[in-house]
Motif scaffolding. Structure first.
Motif, PDB file in Angstrom:
ATOM      1  N   TYR A 172       0.853  -1.197   0.000  1.00 24.20           N
ATOM      2  CA  TYR A 172       0.000   0.000   0.000  1.00 24.20           C
ATOM      3  C   TYR A 172       0.885   1.241   0.000  1.00 24.20           C
ATOM      4  CZ  TYR A 172      -3.315   3.583   1.407  1.00 24.20           C
ATOM      5  OH  TYR A 172      -4.075   4.723   1.434  1.00 24.20           O
ATOM      6  N   GLY A 173       0.403   2.276  -0.674  1.00 24.61           N
ATOM      7  CA  GLY A 173       1.077   3.565  -0.619  1.00 24.61           C
ATOM      8  C   GLY A 173       2.247   3.669  -1.574  1.00 24.61           C
ATOM      9  N   ARG A 174       3.080   4.670  -1.330  1.00 21.35           N
ATOM     10  CA  ARG A 174       4.149   5.005  -2.266  1.00 21.35           C
ATOM     11  C   ARG A 174       5.507   4.423  -1.878  1.00 21.35           C
ATOM     12  NH1 ARG A 174       2.343   9.621  -5.125  1.00 21.35           N
ATOM     13  NH2 ARG A 174       4.270   9.557  -6.342  1.00 21.35           N
ATOM     14  N   TYR A 175       5.683   4.091  -0.602  1.00 19.40           N
ATOM     15  CA  TYR A 175       7.003   3.649  -0.150  1.00 19.40           C
ATOM     16  C   TYR A 175       7.039   2.120  -0.128  1.00 19.40           C
ATOM     17  CZ  TYR A 175      11.320   3.565   2.634  1.00 19.40           C
ATOM     18  OH  TYR A 175      12.613   3.363   3.079  1.00 19.40           O
ATOM     19  N   ILE A 176       7.526   1.540  -1.214  1.00 21.27           N
ATOM     20  CA  ILE A 176       7.625   0.091  -1.364  1.00 21.27           C
ATOM     21  C   ILE A 176       9.096  -0.275  -1.489  1.00 21.27           C
ATOM     22  CG2 ILE A 176       6.937  -1.913  -2.736  1.00 21.27           C
ATOM     23  CD1 ILE A 176       4.571  -0.481  -1.426  1.00 21.27           C
ATOM     24  N   THR A 177       9.581  -1.085  -0.566  1.00 22.22           N
ATOM     25  CA  THR A 177      10.996  -1.461  -0.536  1.00 22.22           C
ATOM     26  C   THR A 177      11.136  -2.973  -0.689  1.00 22.22           C
ATOM     27  OG1 THR A 177      11.139  -1.823   1.853  1.00 22.22           O
ATOM     28  CG2 THR A 177      11.363   0.460   1.072  1.00 22.22           C
ATOM     29  N   LEU A 178      12.375  -3.406  -0.743  1.00 23.87           N
ATOM     30  CA  LEU A 178      12.653  -4.840  -0.852  1.00 23.87           C
ATOM     31  C   LEU A 178      12.083  -5.600   0.346  1.00 23.87           C
ATOM     32  CD1 LEU A 178      14.052  -6.898  -2.694  1.00 23.87           C
ATOM     33  CD2 LEU A 178      16.146  -6.547  -1.366  1.00 23.87           C
ATOM     34  N   LYS A 179      12.104  -4.971   1.522  1.00 25.48           N
ATOM     35  CA  LYS A 179      11.536  -5.617   2.712  1.00 25.48           C
ATOM     36  C   LYS A 179      10.048  -5.902   2.532  1.00 25.48           C
ATOM     37  CE  LYS A 179      14.826  -3.450   5.892  1.00 25.48           C
ATOM     38  NZ  LYS A 179      14.978  -2.471   6.999  1.00 25.48           N
ATOM     39  N   ASP A 180       9.379  -5.043   1.789  1.00 29.26           N
ATOM     40  CA  ASP A 180       7.937  -5.221   1.588  1.00 29.26           C
ATOM     41  C   ASP A 180       7.632  -6.361   0.621  1.00 29.26           C
ATOM     42  OD1 ASP A 180       7.053  -2.932   3.176  1.00 29.26           O
ATOM     43  OD2 ASP A 180       7.998  -1.720   1.615  1.00 29.26           O
ATOM     44  N   ILE A 181       8.454  -6.505  -0.409  1.00 33.33           N
ATOM     45  CA  ILE A 181       8.134  -7.517  -1.422  1.00 33.33           C
ATOM     46  C   ILE A 181       8.810  -8.865  -1.162  1.00 33.33           C
ATOM     47  CG2 ILE A 181       7.774  -5.711  -3.148  1.00 33.33           C
ATOM     48  CD1 ILE A 181      10.391  -6.651  -4.489  1.00 33.33           C
ATOM     49  N   LYS A 182       9.804  -8.907  -0.263  1.00 34.71           N
ATOM     50  CA  LYS A 182      10.511 -10.168  -0.019  1.00 34.71           C
ATOM     51  C   LYS A 182       9.575 -11.284   0.458  1.00 34.71           C
ATOM     52  CE  LYS A 182      14.199 -12.792   0.442  1.00 34.71           C
ATOM     53  NZ  LYS A 182      13.645 -13.972   1.136  1.00 34.71           N
ATOM     54  N   PRO A 183       8.653 -11.038   1.401  1.00 33.11           N
ATOM     55  CA  PRO A 183       7.739 -12.128   1.789  1.00 33.11           C
ATOM     56  C   PRO A 183       6.874 -12.615   0.629  1.00 33.11           C
ATOM     57  CG  PRO A 183       7.683 -10.348   3.399  1.00 33.11           C
ATOM     58  CD  PRO A 183       8.443  -9.825   2.214  1.00 33.11           C
TER      59      PRO A 183
END
Length: 379
Positions: free
Chosen positions: A16-27
């Motif tokens: 959600y939102g604009r701040y998407i990092t590797l930590k967010d997509i790794k799972p």
């Protein structure tokens, strides 16, 4: 097909939102059989995921600019669809072989910057390939040998689709392959698919689809891949009314991806939709986030009635993106629109006792005696 319902069903709610990092997509990546193809400047892994067994090979990549995350969200929505038991998923996987790089610039994503950790714009590094991320993208292109490339980006809220006050919520480009911007069969294939996506999007966001400028720059990845005879489509996720988190825009990118892939015109150019493509309104810089009209200010010792504008800066503070509005210009501003507009009806501007807007100051001020604006918005 009910695309709205399809997206609601497969939207990846963890993003959600604009701040998407590797930590967010790794799972999310851990659910798939992925490959680490290399590492960023700061040693973060860059992942590749491949699926499908169809004859048409499609290469998609997102977040080569770290602060452009809307298409990454849409990409994971699309992956959820592909992994479902929908007949559409079976159909797409039988027709296509996909290769995804969901986050090309994880260092930039972490810092919320366009550039990588070496301050290099990866979309201006396609000739020199000076950066590890650029090299990995090109190596994947060379080894995968795609029939189509999808170059997934965000664009700023300043863009309109045409000049009539409609925001460019989604924009496309079939990049040029030479300085003359000639149109060959390679570009026609990209144009045809863009026309198919535009036809569907017009049902959802009428007049809010734009066509990006096709000036040639061989350092840009889309221009480079088109020059190598691979139809390439630039996606630009832009602004939808009051959607600064770009959650509606992500849905529009998802709809574009699915509807475009359902368009079948492989290998042989059956139709030439060049004219339909060129009829898509061109992107123009016609928007500010805020416009304040008919404001009384004091300028060079004189009382005048004029307009001024403010623009959000997306600032990473304590791990969150904050939208902070700053005053950026004063003047007639003919031909410009505001996503937020306010008519002061000749009432006076004041801010901390000063009666003239100051460029680059926060948009906190009063109009008249009692109308207060904080961070650009009337409270």
């Amino acid at each position: 097909m009910d695309y709205n319902q399809l997206h609601l069903q497969y939207k990846e709610e963890s993003l959600y939102g604009r701040y998407i990092t590797l930590k967010d997509i790794k799972p999310l990546l851990d659910k798939y059989t992925t490959e680490v193809i290399g590492h960023s400047v700061l040693g973060k892994p860059i992942y590749k995921y491949s699926t499908g067994n169809g004859p048409t090979r499609v290469f998609m990549w997102s977040q080569m600019h770290g602060n452009e995350s809307t298409t990454t969200k849409a990409l994971f929505d699309f992956l959820n669809l592909l992994q479902s038991d929908e007949p559409l998923a079976e159909e797409l996987l039988a027709e296509y072989t996909f290769c995804f790089l969901p986050m090309v610039n994880p260092d930039g994503a972490e810092r919320y910057t366009r550039v990588n950790a070496n301050e290099i714009d990866l979309n201006r590094d396609s000739e020199t390939l000076s950066q590890p991320e650029s090299q990995l993208l090109r190596q994947t292109f060379d080894s995968f040998k795609p029939d189509y490339c999808y170059n997934l980006h965000d664009q700023r809220s300043i863009f309109g689709a045409g000049t009539d006050g409609f925001p460019a919520t989604v924009s496309f480009l079939a990049p040029a392959f030479n300085e003359a911007r000639d149109i060959n069969d390679v570009r026609i294939k990209a144009m045809n698919r863009i026309v198919a996506m535009n036809e569907e999007l017009q049902k959802h966001i009428p007049n809010q689809v734009g066509r990006f400028d096709d000036s040639f720059n061989s350092n840009c990845i889309g221009d480079k891949f088109t020059s190598l005879n691979v139809p390439t489509i630039l996606f630009e996720a832009g602004h939808f009314q009051n959607d600064y988190e770009r959650e509606i825009t992500r849905k529009m990118i998802f709809i574009a991806l699915v509807s475009g892939l359902r368009y079948r015109n492989e290998n042989v150019v059956v139709d030439n939709k060049k004219e339909e493509y060129l009829n898509i309104n061109q992107n123009n810089i016609v928007f500010y986030d805020f416009i304040y009209k008919n404001v009384k200010i004091y300028y060079d010792g004189k009382e005048i009635i004029t307009n001024f504008v403010a623009q959000y800066k997306e600032e990473l503070i304590d791990g969150k993106i904050q939208f902070n509005a700053y005053i950026v210009e004063i003047g007639e501003l003919i031909g410009f629109y505001g996503h937020y507009q306010y008519d002061a009806n000749n009432k006076a501007f004041t801010s901390n006792g000063i009666s003239t807007p100051i460029i680059n100051q926060k948009a906190d001020f009063t109009i008249g005696t009692s109308t207060i604006f904080v961070n650009g918005i009337k409270i």
